[in-house]
Design a protein around this motif. Structure first.
Motif, PDB file in Angstrom:
ATOM      1  N   ALA A  72     -73.217 -81.338 -34.378  1.00 44.64           N
ATOM      2  CA  ALA A  72     -74.274 -80.315 -34.473  1.00 44.64           C
ATOM      3  C   ALA A  72     -74.131 -79.514 -35.761  1.00 44.64           C
ATOM      4  O   ALA A  72     -73.022 -79.244 -36.214  1.00 44.64           O
ATOM      5  CB  ALA A  72     -74.208 -79.391 -33.261  1.00 44.64           C
ATOM      6  N   ARG A  73     -75.283 -79.131 -36.343  1.00 41.83           N
ATOM      7  CA  ARG A  73     -75.296 -78.308 -37.577  1.00 41.83           C
ATOM      8  C   ARG A  73     -76.378 -77.246 -37.448  1.00 41.83           C
ATOM      9  O   ARG A  73     -77.544 -77.572 -37.168  1.00 41.83           O
ATOM     10  CB  ARG A  73     -75.570 -79.164 -38.813  1.00 41.83           C
ATOM     11  N   TYR A  74     -75.991 -76.004 -37.634  1.00 37.48           N
ATOM     12  CA  TYR A  74     -76.954 -74.902 -37.593  1.00 37.48           C
ATOM     13  C   TYR A  74     -76.585 -73.889 -38.662  1.00 37.48           C
ATOM     14  O   TYR A  74     -75.411 -73.771 -39.030  1.00 37.48           O
ATOM     15  CB  TYR A  74     -76.989 -74.226 -36.216  1.00 37.48           C
ATOM     16  N   LYS A  75     -77.611 -73.163 -39.142  1.00 38.88           N
ATOM     17  CA  LYS A  75     -77.392 -72.141 -40.158  1.00 38.88           C
ATOM     18  C   LYS A  75     -77.735 -70.781 -39.571  1.00 38.88           C
ATOM     19  O   LYS A  75     -78.825 -70.587 -39.013  1.00 38.88           O
ATOM     20  CB  LYS A  75     -78.239 -72.405 -41.398  1.00 38.88           C
ATOM     21  N   TRP A  76     -76.778 -69.862 -39.699  1.00 40.20           N
ATOM     22  CA  TRP A  76     -76.980 -68.495 -39.231  1.00 40.20           C
ATOM     23  C   TRP A  76     -76.522 -67.540 -40.335  1.00 40.20           C
ATOM     24  O   TRP A  76     -75.399 -67.652 -40.822  1.00 40.20           O
ATOM     25  CB  TRP A  76     -76.189 -68.229 -37.952  1.00 40.20           C
ATOM     26  N   GLY A  77     -77.396 -66.636 -40.714  1.00 42.68           N
ATOM     27  CA  GLY A  77     -77.050 -65.647 -41.730  1.00 42.68           C
ATOM     28  C   GLY A  77     -76.657 -66.261 -43.049  1.00 42.68           C
ATOM     29  O   GLY A  77     -75.764 -65.753 -43.730  1.00 42.68           O
ATOM     30  N   GLY A  78     -77.271 -67.362 -43.399  1.00 40.89           N
ATOM     31  CA  GLY A  78     -76.981 -68.021 -44.659  1.00 40.89           C
ATOM     32  C   GLY A  78     -75.763 -68.930 -44.630  1.00 40.89           C
ATOM     33  O   GLY A  78     -75.440 -69.572 -45.636  1.00 40.89           O
ATOM     34  N   LYS A  79     -75.065 -69.017 -43.497  1.00 42.13           N
ATOM     35  CA  LYS A  79     -73.885 -69.870 -43.381  1.00 42.13           C
ATOM     36  C   LYS A  79     -74.181 -71.063 -42.483  1.00 42.13           C
ATOM     37  O   LYS A  79     -74.767 -70.906 -41.405  1.00 42.13           O
ATOM     38  CB  LYS A  79     -72.704 -69.075 -42.808  1.00 42.13           C
ATOM     39  N   THR A  80     -73.793 -72.243 -42.934  1.00 41.32           N
ATOM     40  CA  THR A  80     -73.997 -73.449 -42.133  1.00 41.32           C
ATOM     41  C   THR A  80     -72.754 -73.733 -41.293  1.00 41.32           C
ATOM     42  O   THR A  80     -71.639 -73.799 -41.823  1.00 41.32           O
ATOM     43  CB  THR A  80     -74.292 -74.661 -43.026  1.00 41.32           C
ATOM     44  N   TYR A  81     -72.950 -73.882 -40.009  1.00 41.51           N
ATOM     45  CA  TYR A  81     -71.862 -74.188 -39.073  1.00 41.51           C
ATOM     46  C   TYR A  81     -71.899 -75.683 -38.770  1.00 41.51           C
ATOM     47  O   TYR A  81     -72.848 -76.166 -38.150  1.00 41.51           O
ATOM     48  CB  TYR A  81     -72.007 -73.372 -37.795  1.00 41.51           C
ATOM     49  N   LYS A  82     -70.905 -76.409 -39.239  1.00 38.89           N
ATOM     50  CA  LYS A  82     -70.843 -77.860 -39.049  1.00 38.89           C
ATOM     51  C   LYS A  82     -69.817 -78.172 -37.966  1.00 38.89           C
ATOM     52  O   LYS A  82     -68.635 -77.854 -38.103  1.00 38.89           O
ATOM     53  CB  LYS A  82     -70.449 -78.542 -40.350  1.00 38.89           C
ATOM     54  N   GLU A  83     -70.290 -78.819 -36.918  1.00 40.09           N
ATOM     55  CA  GLU A  83     -69.414 -79.034 -35.775  1.00 40.09           C
ATOM     56  C   GLU A  83     -68.171 -79.842 -36.138  1.00 40.09           C
ATOM     57  O   GLU A  83     -67.062 -79.529 -35.677  1.00 40.09           O
ATOM     58  CB  GLU A  83     -70.160 -79.722 -34.629  1.00 40.09           C
ATOM     59  N   LYS A  84     -68.317 -80.877 -36.942  1.00 38.72           N
ATOM     60  CA  LYS A  84     -67.152 -81.713 -37.254  1.00 38.72           C
ATOM     61  C   LYS A  84     -66.038 -80.896 -37.909  1.00 38.72           C
ATOM     62  O   LYS A  84     -64.853 -81.148 -37.671  1.00 38.72           O
ATOM     63  CB  LYS A  84     -67.557 -82.896 -38.137  1.00 38.72           C
TER      64      LYS A  84
END
Length: 355
Positions: free
Chosen positions: A58-70
């Motif tokens: 999963a990949r999502y961006k919050w507040g300009g930061k991308t959270y990459k599950e791997k």
């Protein structure tokens, strides 16, 4: 897996055997070097950071930061390994330690090759509903190899308890059956997740820990934002695993300088180690390679009456804990050396000859 131990080992269970002045206690219990713990059969935990390589998760961006599950999964797993290795009697492996792809089959095959007692897949969740949040742990169902399902359920509950204590919403511990009607050899419903199913076939519980929702703003920014927060998740996993196996922290006993008594026996003393149920005392003659176990005792002292005059000895001690699954031993104390001069023995022998 071993059954739960009902009673603690008591001091004096074994009888010392003197062979050429070397106590053998219990028979055959030896190890080669002072810095090697005599734990031949540790608990083996395999951590499996989900996804990797071209499999992003999963990949999502919050507040300009991308959270990459791997990446999140790998960071949590590394923190879990570091924390878990602070405990005695456990060996920890990881299916990947870098950003590379590993097939589901190879992940479990690796765990099987390491003779795993527990396989823990590290993941983070995602949902089309951005309001979904919280943690859950998947464990094997109770069909086919029922004991594997039972052990997995207990391990899952132990980990989930620690994650909820961090403030994550409690989505419970869950099992999921095959969606296409797959069956195990006994005709019971098969597990849905490949790593859980394959682990059951291999004979050990497989878990999937879904720490938080990458798709949820609060979960991501509160629990997944930064190394310190990811470390907290890894520590929570490790604490849950340690509690499930009833492990103790790997503290090193401190052995005091031995004292030679008037009768040429040697008295040893050491500090109390928290969580230890009994201690093992080891001895070797200086210049030899092998230590021999003299005694197992619940006390923090021991008198060795099997020494020979004119001989130098090295002693060391470790603490042992009777766990629910397997016994474990702490690190070995730094060896201490003493020489039995034999002066008192020689005087006594001379007096006896004159009589």
């Amino acid at each position: 897996m071993k059954k739960k131990v009902q009673m603690k080992k008591m001091a004096g269970v074994f009888l010392a055997l003197a062979i050429l002045g070397i106590g053998l206690f219990p028979p055959g219990n030896v190890y080669a070097a002072a810095n090697q713990a005599p734990d031949a059969d540790p608990v083996v935990v395999v951590l499996d950071p989900g996804h990797g390589g071209h499999d992003q998760g999963a990949r999502y961006k919050w507040g300009g930061k991308t959270y990459k599950e791997k990446q999140l999964n790998l960071a949590i797993a590394k923190a879990c390994k570091t924390e878990l290795e602070k405990y005695a009697g456990v060996k920890v492996y990881m299916t990947r330690s870098s950003d590379r792809f590993v097939t589901l089959g190879n992940r479990v095959n690796f765990a099987k090759s390491r003779k795993a007692d527990l396989f823990v897949a590290i993941h983070n969740n995602a949902s089309l509903k951005k309001t979904d949040h919280g943690a859950c742990v998947y464990y094997p169902n109770s069909g086919y190899k029922e004991e594997v399902g039972s052990e997995g359920k207990m391990a899952a509950a132990s980990i989930q308890k620690q994650l909820v204590a961090l403030g994550l919403k409690n989505n419970g511990i869950l099992y999921r059956n095959s969606a296409v009607g797959s069956r195990y050899p006994d005709k019971s419903k098969a597990d849905y997740y490949a790593v859980i199913k394959r682990s059951k076939y291999a004979g050990f519980p497989g878990l999937i820990v879904e720490h938080a929702y990458v798709s949820n703003h609060d979960d991501s920014t509160t629990f997944l934002n930064g190394n310190d927060r990811l470390k907290r998740l890894g520590v929570a996993d490790a604490t849950g695993i340690a509690e499930y196996f009833d492990l103790i922290l790997d503290q090193v006993p401190v052995l005091q300088t031995p004292a030679v008594n008037a009768d040429e026996s040697v008295t040893l003393a050491w500090n109390t180690v928290q969580g230890v149920d009994y201690y093992r005392i080891y001895r070797r003659i200086v210049g030899t390679k092998t230590y021999v176990c003299l005694e197992e005792t619940e006390e923090t002292g021991y008198t060795d009456t099997g020494v020979r005059p004119g001989t130098s000895y090295e002693y060391t001690v470790c603490g042992c804990h009777v766990g629910y699954q397997k016994d474990s031993c702490t690190k070995i104390a730094q060896a201490v050396q003493i020489t039995v001069t034999g002066e008192n023995v020689n005087i006594q022998s001379a007096q006896k000859n004159q009589n």
